[in-house]
Scaffold this motif. Structure first.
Motif, mmCIF file in Angstrom:
data_model
loop_
_atom_site.group_PDB
_atom_site.id
_atom_site.type_symbol
_atom_site.label_atom_id
_atom_site.label_comp_id
_atom_site.label_asym_id
_atom_site.label_seq_id
_atom_site.Cartn_x
_atom_site.Cartn_y
_atom_site.Cartn_z
ATOM 1 N N GLY A 1 2.091 19.927 4.271
ATOM 2 C CA GLY A 1 2.628 19.221 5.427
ATOM 3 C C GLY A 1 1.805 18.033 5.861
ATOM 4 O O GLY A 1 1.948 17.561 6.988
ATOM 5 N N VAL A 2 0.949 17.521 4.965
ATOM 6 C CA VAL A 2 0.079 16.379 5.276
ATOM 7 C C VAL A 2 0.480 15.197 4.401
ATOM 8 O O VAL A 2 0.795 15.364 3.218
ATOM 9 C CB VAL A 2 -1.409 16.733 5.041
ATOM 10 C CG1 VAL A 2 -2.307 15.533 5.301
ATOM 11 C CG2 VAL A 2 -1.809 17.914 5.917
ATOM 12 N N ARG A 3 0.459 14.013 4.975
ATOM 13 C CA ARG A 3 0.790 12.800 4.240
ATOM 14 C C ARG A 3 -0.171 11.695 4.638
ATOM 15 O O ARG A 3 -0.611 11.624 5.790
ATOM 16 C CB ARG A 3 2.231 12.381 4.571
ATOM 17 C CG ARG A 3 2.713 11.127 3.853
ATOM 18 C CD ARG A 3 4.235 10.953 4.054
ATOM 19 N NE ARG A 3 4.569 10.667 5.435
ATOM 20 C CZ ARG A 3 4.805 9.437 5.918
ATOM 21 N NH1 ARG A 3 4.734 8.390 5.116
ATOM 22 N NH2 ARG A 3 5.103 9.254 7.188
ATOM 23 N N GLN B 1 0.847 -1.189 0.000
ATOM 24 C CA GLN B 1 0.000 0.000 0.000
ATOM 25 C C GLN B 1 0.885 1.243 0.000
ATOM 26 O O GLN B 1 1.792 1.371 0.814
ATOM 27 C CB GLN B 1 -0.917 0.001 1.224
ATOM 28 C CG GLN B 1 -1.883 1.178 1.254
ATOM 29 C CD GLN B 1 -2.828 1.118 2.443
ATOM 30 O OE1 GLN B 1 -2.850 0.134 3.171
ATOM 31 N NE2 GLN B 1 -3.605 2.162 2.628
ATOM 32 N N PRO B 2 0.636 2.199 -0.894
ATOM 33 C CA PRO B 2 1.526 3.355 -0.997
ATOM 34 C C PRO B 2 1.240 4.421 0.057
ATOM 35 O O PRO B 2 0.137 4.508 0.607
ATOM 36 C CB PRO B 2 1.213 3.899 -2.391
ATOM 37 C CG PRO B 2 -0.238 3.557 -2.584
ATOM 38 C CD PRO B 2 -0.421 2.203 -1.922
ATOM 39 N N SER B 3 2.245 5.246 0.313
ATOM 40 C CA SER B 3 2.044 6.498 1.026
ATOM 41 C C SER B 3 1.749 7.567 -0.007
ATOM 42 O O SER B 3 2.261 7.514 -1.134
ATOM 43 C CB SER B 3 3.292 6.870 1.829
ATOM 44 O OG SER B 3 3.491 5.968 2.889
ATOM 45 N N LEU B 4 0.916 8.552 0.373
ATOM 46 C CA LEU B 4 0.457 9.562 -0.581
ATOM 47 C C LEU B 4 0.732 10.957 -0.036
ATOM 48 O O LEU B 4 0.247 11.308 1.042
ATOM 49 C CB LEU B 4 -1.047 9.412 -0.829
ATOM 50 C CG LEU B 4 -1.563 8.026 -1.207
ATOM 51 C CD1 LEU B 4 -3.081 8.047 -1.287
ATOM 52 C CD2 LEU B 4 -0.953 7.556 -2.517
ATOM 53 N N PRO B 5 1.505 11.781 -0.749
ATOM 54 C CA PRO B 5 1.659 13.174 -0.327
ATOM 55 C C PRO B 5 0.365 13.939 -0.552
ATOM 56 O O PRO B 5 -0.312 13.750 -1.567
ATOM 57 C CB PRO B 5 2.780 13.689 -1.235
ATOM 58 C CG PRO B 5 2.695 12.838 -2.463
ATOM 59 C CD PRO B 5 2.233 11.484 -2.003
ATOM 60 N N GLU C 1 -8.603 14.623 -1.310
ATOM 61 C CA GLU C 1 -8.135 14.896 -2.674
ATOM 62 C C GLU C 1 -6.964 13.983 -3.048
ATOM 63 O O GLU C 1 -6.911 13.450 -4.166
ATOM 64 C CB GLU C 1 -7.734 16.360 -2.803
ATOM 65 C CG GLU C 1 -7.137 16.722 -4.147
ATOM 66 C CD GLU C 1 -8.044 16.403 -5.317
ATOM 67 O OE1 GLU C 1 -7.524 16.095 -6.408
ATOM 68 O OE2 GLU C 1 -9.282 16.451 -5.152
ATOM 69 N N ALA C 2 -6.024 13.777 -2.123
ATOM 70 C CA ALA C 2 -4.883 12.893 -2.400
ATOM 71 C C ALA C 2 -5.359 11.466 -2.642
ATOM 72 O O ALA C 2 -4.873 10.775 -3.556
ATOM 73 C CB ALA C 2 -3.893 12.939 -1.237
#
Length: 201
Positions: free
Chosen positions: A27-29, A19-23, A130-131
Motif C-alpha cells: 500500500g506504499v507508492r 520522473q516516474p512513480s514507483l510501486p 528498496e523501490a
C-alpha cells in the motif's frame, strides 16, 4: 577534455522522461513531489526526530513549497531525484525518499529518507528505499551509498533491511544540534541480490 570511459548512466537519459512513480508494495507508492504537498512537508519538519537528524525545520508552507520546487528541479538537472512516499490508496504523505549527488559518470548516488511520525514502525521506509534502489539499478546506477549518524539506530535498521552493507565509520563527520556525530557508511551495489522484505506485497 574528453573522458576515457563512457558515462555509466548516459547524460540526458533521466531528464528526457518524466520522473516516474514507483510501486513499493504494502500500500506504499513513491511519486514525484507536488506543490500541494507543502503543508504536509511543513508539518513533518515540526517533528523533533526529523529536525534532529536533518538539521532543519520549515517555518511556513511557502518555505516548504520552495523546498519542493528545488526537489522537482533536481530531476531536470539530473543532480537529484526526490520522491514523496505516499499511501497508495489515499495519497497521504508517509515520508520522503531521495537519491542525492547523482553522479552519472560513475553511476553512483547517495540515499536519503525520512518517515512521518504516524507512519513509523510499519515498514514504510524500507519499502520506499528498496523501490528506489530497484529503480536506480534498473536505470543503470552501479553503487548507492547510505550514511547515517551512528546514534540513529532506526536509520541503521533501514540500511540493514534493504541490503546496504556496512563499510565503516567516519569519525566526527556531521555536526548536529547536539554536537558532532560519527557517521556510519553503508553501500549497495548493482550486483547485490535484493532483500526479501517481510510482508512484501
Amino acid at each position: 577534455m574528453p573522458l576515457l570511459v563512457p558515462p555509466t548512466v548516459p547524460v540526458g537519459s533521466l531528464a528526457a522522461h518524466p520522473q516516474p512513480s514507483l510501486p513499493a508494495g504494502g500500500g506504499v507508492r513513491l511519486r514525484p513531489w507536488a506543490v500541494r504537498d507543502a503543508p504536509a512537508v511543513m508539518d513533518a519538519y515540526q517533528d523533533p526526530e526529523i529536525q534532529r537528524w536533518h538539521v532543519r525545520r520549515a517555518d511556513s508552507v511557502a518555505e516548504a513549497a520552495e523546498w519542493i520546487a528545488a526537489w522537482q528541479a533536481g530531476w531536470a538537472a539530473e543532480s537529484e531525484a526526490h520522491w514523496a512516499v505516499v499511501d497508495a490508496g489515499t495519497d497521504a504523505l508517509l515520508g520522503r525518499a531521495a537519491l542525492k549527488a547523482l553522479n552519472l559518470a560513475d553511476g553512483s548516488a547517495e540515499v536519503a529518507y525520512w518517515t512521518a511520525p504516524a507512519a513509523r514502525g510499519s515498514g514504510v521506509c524500507p519499502r520506499a528505499v528498496e523501490a528506489m534502489a530497484s529503480w536506480a539499478f534498473g536505470t543503470g546506477f552501479r553503487r548507492l551509498v547510505l550514511e547515517h549518524a551512528v546514534a540513529n539506530r532506526a536509520s541503521c535498521r533501514v540500511a540493514e533491511k534493504t541490503g546496504f552493507a556496512p563499510e565503516g565509520v567516519h569519525r566526527s563527520a556531521w555536526l548536529q544540534t547536539d554536537g558532532r556525530h560519527d557517521v556510519h557508511t553503508h553501500a549497495r551495489l548493482n550486483d547485490t541480490a535484493p532483500p526479501v522484505l517481510e510482508g512484501r506485497g
